[in-house]
Enzyme design. Structure first.
Site, PDB file in Angstrom:
ATOM      1  N   ASP A   1       0.296  27.487  40.843  1.00 58.28           N
ATOM      2  CA  ASP A   1       1.086  26.656  39.924  1.00 58.28           C
ATOM      3  C   ASP A   1       2.429  27.310  39.631  1.00 58.28           C
ATOM      4  O   ASP A   1       2.637  27.879  38.576  1.00 58.28           O
ATOM      5  CB  ASP A   1       0.304  26.415  38.623  1.00 58.28           C
ATOM      6  CG  ASP A   1       1.064  25.470  37.681  1.00 58.28           C
ATOM      7  OD1 ASP A   1       1.998  24.798  38.150  1.00 58.28           O
ATOM      8  OD2 ASP A   1       0.721  25.420  36.487  1.00 58.28           O
TER       9      ASP A   1
ATOM     10  N   TRP B   1      -4.171  18.986  31.444  1.00 59.07           N
ATOM     11  CA  TRP B   1      -3.200  19.765  30.669  1.00 59.07           C
ATOM     12  C   TRP B   1      -2.252  18.791  29.981  1.00 59.07           C
ATOM     13  O   TRP B   1      -1.691  17.904  30.627  1.00 59.07           O
ATOM     14  CB  TRP B   1      -2.380  20.723  31.551  1.00 59.07           C
ATOM     15  CG  TRP B   1      -1.277  21.351  30.754  1.00 59.07           C
ATOM     16  CD1 TRP B   1      -1.406  22.364  29.849  1.00 59.07           C
ATOM     17  CD2 TRP B   1       0.108  20.981  30.736  1.00 59.07           C
ATOM     18  NE1 TRP B   1      -0.195  22.643  29.275  1.00 59.07           N
ATOM     19  CE2 TRP B   1       0.754  21.822  29.788  1.00 59.07           C
ATOM     20  CE3 TRP B   1       0.865  20.017  31.406  1.00 59.07           C
ATOM     21  CZ2 TRP B   1       2.125  21.718  29.508  1.00 59.07           C
ATOM     22  CZ3 TRP B   1       2.232  19.915  31.128  1.00 59.07           C
ATOM     23  CH2 TRP B   1       2.848  20.772  30.184  1.00 59.07           C
TER      24      TRP B   1
ATOM     25  N   HIS C   1       0.739  31.336  30.703  1.00 57.62           N
ATOM     26  CA  HIS C   1       0.467  30.678  29.425  1.00 57.62           C
ATOM     27  C   HIS C   1      -0.041  31.598  28.326  1.00 57.62           C
ATOM     28  O   HIS C   1      -0.736  31.168  27.419  1.00 57.62           O
ATOM     29  CB  HIS C   1      -0.528  29.534  29.635  1.00 57.62           C
ATOM     30  CG  HIS C   1       0.070  28.367  30.362  1.00 57.62           C
ATOM     31  ND1 HIS C   1      -0.527  27.143  30.450  1.00 57.62           N
ATOM     32  CD2 HIS C   1       1.251  28.252  31.012  1.00 57.62           C
ATOM     33  CE1 HIS C   1       0.243  26.323  31.148  1.00 57.62           C
ATOM     34  NE2 HIS C   1       1.325  26.977  31.505  1.00 57.62           N
TER      35      HIS C   1
ATOM     36  N   ASP D   1      -3.851  29.810  33.139  1.00 55.00           N
ATOM     37  CA  ASP D   1      -2.556  29.835  33.827  1.00 55.00           C
ATOM     38  C   ASP D   1      -1.882  31.154  33.472  1.00 55.00           C
ATOM     39  O   ASP D   1      -1.740  31.483  32.287  1.00 55.00           O
ATOM     40  CB  ASP D   1      -1.715  28.634  33.369  1.00 55.00           C
ATOM     41  CG  ASP D   1      -0.378  28.538  34.085  1.00 55.00           C
ATOM     42  OD1 ASP D   1       0.353  29.546  34.115  1.00 55.00           O
ATOM     43  OD2 ASP D   1      -0.043  27.455  34.605  1.00 55.00           O
TER      44      ASP D   1
ATOM     45  N   LYS E   1      -2.264  26.465  26.738  1.00 61.20           N
ATOM     46  CA  LYS E   1      -0.910  27.003  26.828  1.00 61.20           C
ATOM     47  C   LYS E   1      -0.542  27.615  25.489  1.00 61.20           C
ATOM     48  O   LYS E   1      -1.078  27.233  24.444  1.00 61.20           O
ATOM     49  CB  LYS E   1       0.059  25.878  27.206  1.00 61.20           C
ATOM     50  CG  LYS E   1       1.470  26.339  27.457  1.00 61.20           C
ATOM     51  CD  LYS E   1       2.219  25.367  28.350  1.00 61.20           C
ATOM     52  CE  LYS E   1       3.674  25.798  28.476  1.00 61.20           C
ATOM     53  NZ  LYS E   1       4.325  25.163  29.611  1.00 61.20           N
TER      54      LYS E   1
ATOM     55  N   HIS F   1      -4.681  29.047  37.471  1.00 57.64           N
ATOM     56  CA  HIS F   1      -3.355  28.543  37.832  1.00 57.64           C
ATOM     57  C   HIS F   1      -2.495  29.776  37.997  1.00 57.64           C
ATOM     58  O   HIS F   1      -2.049  30.357  37.008  1.00 57.64           O
ATOM     59  CB  HIS F   1      -2.789  27.634  36.732  1.00 57.64           C
ATOM     60  CG  HIS F   1      -2.982  26.189  37.020  1.00 57.64           C
ATOM     61  ND1 HIS F   1      -2.378  25.196  36.289  1.00 57.64           N
ATOM     62  CD2 HIS F   1      -3.692  25.567  37.998  1.00 57.64           C
ATOM     63  CE1 HIS F   1      -2.721  24.029  36.796  1.00 57.64           C
ATOM     64  NE2 HIS F   1      -3.520  24.219  37.821  1.00 57.64           N
TER      65      HIS F   1
ATOM     66  N   ASP G   1       7.228  31.239  30.379  1.00 58.18           N
ATOM     67  CA  ASP G   1       6.431  30.502  31.373  1.00 58.18           C
ATOM     68  C   ASP G   1       7.347  29.818  32.390  1.00 58.18           C
ATOM     69  O   ASP G   1       7.409  28.601  32.481  1.00 58.18           O
ATOM     70  CB  ASP G   1       5.576  29.469  30.620  1.00 58.18           C
ATOM     71  CG  ASP G   1       4.684  28.668  31.554  1.00 58.18           C
ATOM     72  OD1 ASP G   1       4.258  29.224  32.581  1.00 58.18           O
ATOM     73  OD2 ASP G   1       4.418  27.489  31.257  1.00 58.18           O
TER      74      ASP G   1
ATOM     75  N   ASP H   1       7.364  29.903  35.722  1.00 63.61           N
ATOM     76  CA  ASP H   1       6.789  29.426  36.988  1.00 63.61           C
ATOM     77  C   ASP H   1       7.565  29.876  38.222  1.00 63.61           C
ATOM     78  O   ASP H   1       7.798  29.083  39.137  1.00 63.61           O
ATOM     79  CB  ASP H   1       6.627  27.898  36.958  1.00 63.61           C
ATOM     80  CG  ASP H   1       5.545  27.463  35.986  1.00 63.61           C
ATOM     81  OD1 ASP H   1       4.381  27.830  36.187  1.00 63.61           O
ATOM     82  OD2 ASP H   1       5.875  26.786  34.983  1.00 63.61           O
TER      83      ASP H   1
ATOM     84  N   GLU I   1      -6.806  23.013  30.540  1.00 66.58           N
ATOM     85  CA  GLU I   1      -5.829  24.101  30.615  1.00 66.58           C
ATOM     86  C   GLU I   1      -5.092  24.314  29.298  1.00 66.58           C
ATOM     87  O   GLU I   1      -4.504  23.396  28.735  1.00 66.58           O
ATOM     88  CB  GLU I   1      -4.801  23.785  31.716  1.00 66.58           C
ATOM     89  CG  GLU I   1      -3.704  24.842  31.841  1.00 66.58           C
ATOM     90  CD  GLU I   1      -2.705  24.540  32.954  1.00 66.58           C
ATOM     91  OE1 GLU I   1      -2.803  23.460  33.579  1.00 66.58           O
ATOM     92  OE2 GLU I   1      -1.819  25.379  33.198  1.00 66.58           O
TER      93      GLU I   1
END
Ligand code: RNT
Ligand code: ZN
Length: 418
Positions: A326, A185, A262, A259, A228, A286, A294, A296, A226
């Protein structure tokens, strides 16, 4: 018989009446290794001599005490977290979470020797290790660009890093007897509207091809890429978008990493899993939770997580799906964050495994969508919590919130002294 076992024996019957074998579900759950993300423990700082600023979409907020300052502390913290998560799992590293560095050697010169403490630790515990190159938090991330930078020398530095990390991953796979998933990524992107969107993407594709040029046996290493959508400072264009990487992964036979933070905030990755399973069939998840963006956050047991888990369970027979976590929250106890998120991932998987799928799918086949809806909704209030409690107890893990007490005593004795 413990209270948990007594309750479970009734609940097992309730499920059997609905045509579901709880023991079979637990055996399946035992087979699903989560790749636990080490970076929750060090706020994605890594352990290089110089702490480079977090740049390029990796933002961690909060300053809860006890952040791991070196790999040894991080491993000790992971040991505590693993005690709260039933089953056998894996650990994923960011490539700057090194044990030690060699003087004057930058990221393009890292080798497996820089991770020997990790390998020994994982061997002792029979854990698999995964890894990801770190194309951020470094002065060579210039104008927010690494693998797609216009300057060939900057690109070459990052390509060497990617190659080095793949070789480290290969060593992990060889030493630990389980293939290492190596996820690429890069934060590359642009704050504002671009005149030329094509050139950076061509550069990224060329850099990736150079990184993957070394043929490594898949029994040791599995490559993932990955995508995004946007990040802070990359609001207008991310070079490695989903369209870019889905195509790249399909053409080059790589795992596509999805993810959950993302994509557009209302876009769910649950629906993407079967689309990929039907065709290309190699996925790394993820699992994260975006709040408005995003961000997390620690994953909670919500509809998004349930759909990811459900689709994973339904599609894994015809695709190769790896589940990585993640998220990173520095505003709460980091070990609790690991435990809560991982347990939620397992709960969501268990709910999916306990679904009376044949009955629900049968109704669907008969065009009886009323029964499909009713059965799906009834399944939600089945006593799956008692099955998870039993899973924890039978695998030697505290039941319910009892996992908190040992973590807080570790906080008192260890974390608060850092
Ligand atoms: C960032 C990506 C990436 C990171 C880790 C720390 O947006 O999701 O996976 O979270 O590399
Ligand atoms: Zn991610």
């Amino acid at each position: 018989m413990s209270k948990t076992e007594k309750i479970y024996s009734c609940v097992r019957e309730i499920y059997a009446e609905a045509g579901v074998d709880t023991e079979a579900a637990l055996r399946q759950l035992d087979q699903i290794a989560l790749s636990i993300h080490a970076w929750q423990g060090d706020d994605v700082h890594g352990f290089e001599n110089t702490i480079h600023a977090l740049t390029g979409g990796c933002q961690v907020t909060g300053n809860y005490p006890g952040c791991a300052r070196n790999s040894e502390e991080l491993r000790a913290d992971l040991d505590e977290a693993l005690k709260a998560i039933p089953g056998k799992h894996r650990v994923c590293l960011q490539a700057h979470e090194v044990d030690h560095l060699d003087k004057g050697v930058d990221r393009d010169g890292f080798t497996a020797a820089n991770f020997d403490g990790w390998i020994a630790w994982a061997k002792e515990r029979k854990l698999g290790l995964d890894i990801a190159p770190v194309y951020y938090s470094h002065p060579k991330l210039d104008h927010g660009l690494s693998l797609s930078h216009p300057d060939g020398e900057i690109r070459a530095f990052w390509v060497r890093h990617g190659q080095a990390v793949r070789r480290i991953g290969e060593a992990f796979g060889r030493e630990l007897g389980t293939p290492c998933v190596c996820n690429q990524w890069a934060p590359d992107g642009f704050k504002d509207i671009l005149a030329d969107r094509l050139t950076p993407r061509i550069h990224l594709a060329e850099s990736l091809d150079a990184i993957f040029a070394d043929r490594i046996d898949e029994q040791y290493l599995l490559d993932a890429v990955e995508s995004k959508l946007f990040g802070i400072g990359t609001e207008s264009c991310t070079v490695g978008s989903h369209d870019f990487y889905l195509t790249y992964a399909a053409k080059r036979g790589k795992l596509i990493c999805l993810d959950s933070g993302h994509f557009h905030p209302t876009e769910s990755i649950g629906d993407k899993i079967s689309s990929i399973a039907a065709l290309q069939g190699r996925i790394l998840l993820h699992v994260s939770r975006g709040v408005h963006w995003d961000s997390d956050h620690v994953i909670v047991l919500n509809d998004e997580l349930s759909s990811i888990a459900r689709e994973t369970v339904r599609c894994c027979h015809r695709s190769n799906i790896h589940i990585g976590l993640d998220y990173f929250d520095a505003s709460i106890n980091r070990i609790v964050a690991w435990a809560v998120g991982a347990r939620n991932m397992q709960k969501a998987l268990l709910i999916a495994l306990l679904e009376p799928f044949d009955r629900i799918a049968g109704a669907e086949k008969r065009w009886d969508f009323s029964s499909r809806l009713a059965l799906m909704e009834e399944a939600k209030s089945m006593p799956w919590g008692a099955v998870y409690d039993y899973y924890c107890e039978s695998r030697g893990v505290p039941v319910g919130d009892a996992f908190l007490a040992p973590i807080f005593s570790y906080e008192k004795n260890v974390l608060s002294r850092r």
